[in-house]
Design a protein around this motif. Structure first.
Motif, mmCIF file in Angstrom:
data_model
loop_
_atom_site.group_PDB
_atom_site.id
_atom_site.type_symbol
_atom_site.label_atom_id
_atom_site.label_comp_id
_atom_site.label_asym_id
_atom_site.label_seq_id
_atom_site.Cartn_x
_atom_site.Cartn_y
_atom_site.Cartn_z
ATOM 1 N N PRO A 1 0.817 -1.222 0.000
ATOM 2 C CA PRO A 1 0.000 0.000 0.000
ATOM 3 C C PRO A 1 0.851 1.272 0.000
ATOM 4 N N LEU A 2 1.926 1.257 0.769
ATOM 5 C CA LEU A 2 2.807 2.424 0.815
ATOM 6 C C LEU A 2 3.368 2.724 -0.570
ATOM 7 N N SER A 3 3.801 1.663 -1.275
ATOM 8 C CA SER A 3 4.364 1.844 -2.611
ATOM 9 C C SER A 3 3.345 2.439 -3.573
ATOM 10 N N ALA A 4 2.053 2.122 -3.370
ATOM 11 C CA ALA A 4 0.994 2.636 -4.242
ATOM 12 C C ALA A 4 0.412 3.959 -3.735
ATOM 13 N N ASN A 5 1.040 4.551 -2.716
ATOM 14 C CA ASN A 5 0.592 5.835 -2.181
ATOM 15 C C ASN A 5 -0.762 5.722 -1.483
ATOM 16 N N VAL A 6 -0.941 4.617 -0.764
ATOM 17 C CA VAL A 6 -2.179 4.420 0.000
ATOM 18 C C VAL A 6 -1.823 4.348 1.485
ATOM 19 N N PRO A 7 -2.219 5.344 2.291
ATOM 20 C CA PRO A 7 -1.961 5.274 3.735
ATOM 21 C C PRO A 7 -2.932 4.298 4.389
ATOM 22 N N LEU A 8 -2.416 3.324 5.111
ATOM 23 C CA LEU A 8 -3.317 2.354 5.742
ATOM 24 C C LEU A 8 -4.131 2.998 6.856
ATOM 25 N N THR A 9 -3.580 3.999 7.496
ATOM 26 C CA THR A 9 -4.336 4.771 8.495
ATOM 27 C C THR A 9 -4.255 6.243 8.125
ATOM 28 N N HIS A 10 -5.374 6.950 8.363
ATOM 29 C CA HIS A 10 -5.411 8.384 8.073
ATOM 30 C C HIS A 10 -6.560 8.982 8.880
ATOM 31 N N ARG A 11 -6.257 10.048 9.602
ATOM 32 C CA ARG A 11 -7.291 10.637 10.445
ATOM 33 C C ARG A 11 -8.498 11.050 9.610
#
Length: 592
Positions: free
Chosen positions: A475-485
């Motif tokens: 997910p990080l590589s695809a620019n997806v934060p697993l957690t986000h406020r």
């Protein structure tokens, strides 16, 4: 007369030699960056070195440190160059400065003549020539002389017993002084290299790659040093693994044989692993004029081990055979099992410990999808998991009955796992250091705990080295934060493949603040999407990002929704290993 067909002479080359200067006296004039490189080169060749530099403050840190670290083979003369430095034995140089002037009438095409250089020097034709002839190490008396550096080779000069200086390396920016030094060396017949002035060089320094006893030198005859470095790096990158070890071991063997007899070729890795007992087996064959292959040597070693074990068993008395063999094996070499996480695929994402263990391992047993860039780090034997195969249908079997060997047998995940376990056990029983290389992290859907329990049952404990899991790095590589406020405060990592190949039945129910990461889901994309929408309440428009081959050269990321997930997988021909990231966090940074 008929001429034979031979290659024509191609003028303009340099004669490339490996110069043996062990215990020879080398004088380096200068103390800066260039002098530092020269000093390293000659110290590695075991020379004795005199560094002449006008002022300690001009010494580079490298020169200063090497002078400090090698007091037995280096001397510093902290003053300007004097002509007598070329006729003074190692360690006998005077440090008192003599005030003199030098004038050089020597000219060289492309370089200015030395018209007025203040250079401490002497000349056999000057007023101090008689004192010089009486003692090459000139006294400290202050004398002013004018030197004509166009010296005649007929002039006599008394030299000490044996050559006082075997090589001169000038690393100065002072061209007139360098020219003067060059002329003195010519008169005294001392090989000389004047840095950055090719016409005043008897030899050039090559761009050199060194791996233990192996040295590869690249020369451009002084025309392109930077290009030489590029060529040298290209050669070094394409040399076989452990070639330096192989050469060292062959050198030991040649010393025993004196002359290597012709025989079968050995692989570079086999030569690099030669041990004393292996050499003894090779030597034994020469009594009958036989050169054994690597396989024959291993077979004879195995026979010898069997004889030793049988002897130990007979002498052990009331000890059981199994216990005696185990004790004997442990006395030879202690087995070691390390389970190493290979991460998502980028070699630079390996831990330092993982990279080191790959180099140290006798045997590496690896998952099939681990990239070769990581596999290639292994120095020992490597065994890679076979591909999974399925049984052909009845129709396929009938159509292929004319060629029974072409029908593949079934190979399941359990079959592959059993094969990997057996390979590891075999290596451990032979006393080897075995690295079980697993994709991602061994304990995140990697069956790592299952393997540890298996090896414990067979008497072996495993160390575990963590790896970066694609569940987190994909997910990080695809620019997806697993957690986000505001979008996600919980992460669920699950798999689409549970025991028996079934889809997991405990996927999480919908929560707008939850991100679900699904591993091994490509083959079940349609089932996952339908189940999450119909049974677990997930909206059809929730983002679903597909990350394929995360952190590898062929990485892809594809955007979908839960409703279109299966269609995107089919249309884009997504392949394992892939990660699904399902949840509203997928729309935070990615522009869909």
């Amino acid at each position: 007369m008929v001429r034979s067909s031979i290659d024509p002479i191609r003028p303009g080359a340099s004669l490339i030699l490996a110069w043996q200067i062990k215990q020879k006296h080398v004088v380096i004039i200068g103390g800066g960056f260039v002098a530092a490189g020269r000093l390293v080169n000659v110290l590695e060749a075991d020379a004795r070195v005199t560094v002449i530099c006008p002022d300690n403050e001009e010494l580079s840190e490298t020169v200063r440190q090497h002078l400090q670290d090698h007091p037995q083979t280096t001397r510093l003369v902290p003053r300007v160059f004097q002509d007598t430095d070329l006729t003074t034995p190692f360690g006998e140089h005077k440090t008192t400065v003599i005030a003199t002037t030098a004038s050089s009438a020597f000219t060289l095409d492309g370089y200015p003549s030395a018209t007025a250089a203040t250079t401490p020097s002497f000349s056999p034709n000057s007023s101090v020539s008689s004192s010089v002839q009486a003692s090459p190490a000139i006294s400290a008396a202050s004398t002013t002389t004018t030197v004509d550096s166009t010296l005649s080779l007929d002039d006599s000069l008394e030299l000490p017993t044996g050559p006082a200086v075997d090589m001169v390396l000038s690393a100065l920016d002072d061209i007139p002084l360098s020219t003067h030094i060059y002329n003195l060396c010519k008169r005294l017949r001392i090989p000389v290299n004047i840095a950055d002035v090719p016409p005043q060089c008897d030899f050039y320094f090559c761009s050199t790659h060194r791996d233990k006893s192996l040295q590869v030198a690249v020369s451009t005859s002084g025309k392109g040093p930077k290009l030489a470095n590029l060529v040298r790096r290209h050669i070094a990158d394409n040399l076989p693994n452990r070639v330096g070890d192989a050469i060292d071991q062959v050198g030991i063997l040649r010393a025993k044989l004196r002359k290597m007899a012709p025989g079968p070729e050995w692989k570079m890795d086999d030569l690099a692993t030669l041990e004393e007992k292996s050499m003894q087996v090779v030597l034994s064959g020469f009594e009958d004029n036989v050169v054994f292959t690597y396989e024959q040597v291993q077979a004879k070693l195995a026979e010898a081990e069997t004889e030793i074990v049988e002897t130990v068993v007979q002498e052990a008395g009331d000890l059981t055979v199994e216990h005696t063999i185990a004790q004997h094996t442990l006395s030879q070499k202690t087995p070691r099992l390390v389970m190493v996480g290979a991460g998502p695929g980028d070699p630079e994402l390996l831990t330092l410990k993982a990279a080191r263990l790959l180099e140290e391992a006798d045997l590496v047993v690896a998952d099939r999808l681990i990239p070769m860039e990581i596999i290639d780090l292994a120095k020992g034997e490597v065994r890679i998991a076979p591909k999974k195969r399925t049984v052909l249908s009845v129709e396929q079997e009938s159509s292929s009955s004319s060629d029974e060997e072409s029908i593949p047998s079934a190979i399941t995940s359990d079959d592959i796992q059993n094969q990997l376990n057996e390979w590891c056990l075999q290596g451990l029983r032979e006393g080897k250091t075995v690295v079980r290389l697993k994709q991602g992290d061994p304990f995140i859907f990697g069956r790592g705990a299952e393997e540890i329990l298996f090896f414990r049952e067979h008497g072996f404990d495993a160390e575990v080295v963590p790896g970066i899991s694609s569940a987190l790095s994909g997910p990080l590589s695809a620019n997806v934060p697993l957690t986000h406020r505001g979008s996600s405060n919980q992460v669920v990592i699950t798999t689409a493949q549970v025991k028996g190949g079934r889809l997991s039945d405990n996927f999480p129910v919908y929560d707008a603040q939850k991100t679900v990461v699904v591993l091994m889901g490509v083959g079940k994309a349609k089932e996952i999407a339908e189940m999450m929408q119909k049974d677990l309440g997930w909206p059809k428009n929730v983002p679903a990002v597909i990350v394929e081959n995360a952190h590898c050269k062929n990485e892809r990321s594809m955007d979908a929704t839960l409703e279109t997930l299966a269609q995107v997988v089919q249309d884009q021909k997504a392949v394992p290993p892939s990660v699904f990231v399902i949840g509203w966090a997928g729309s935070v940074l990615r522009q869909v």
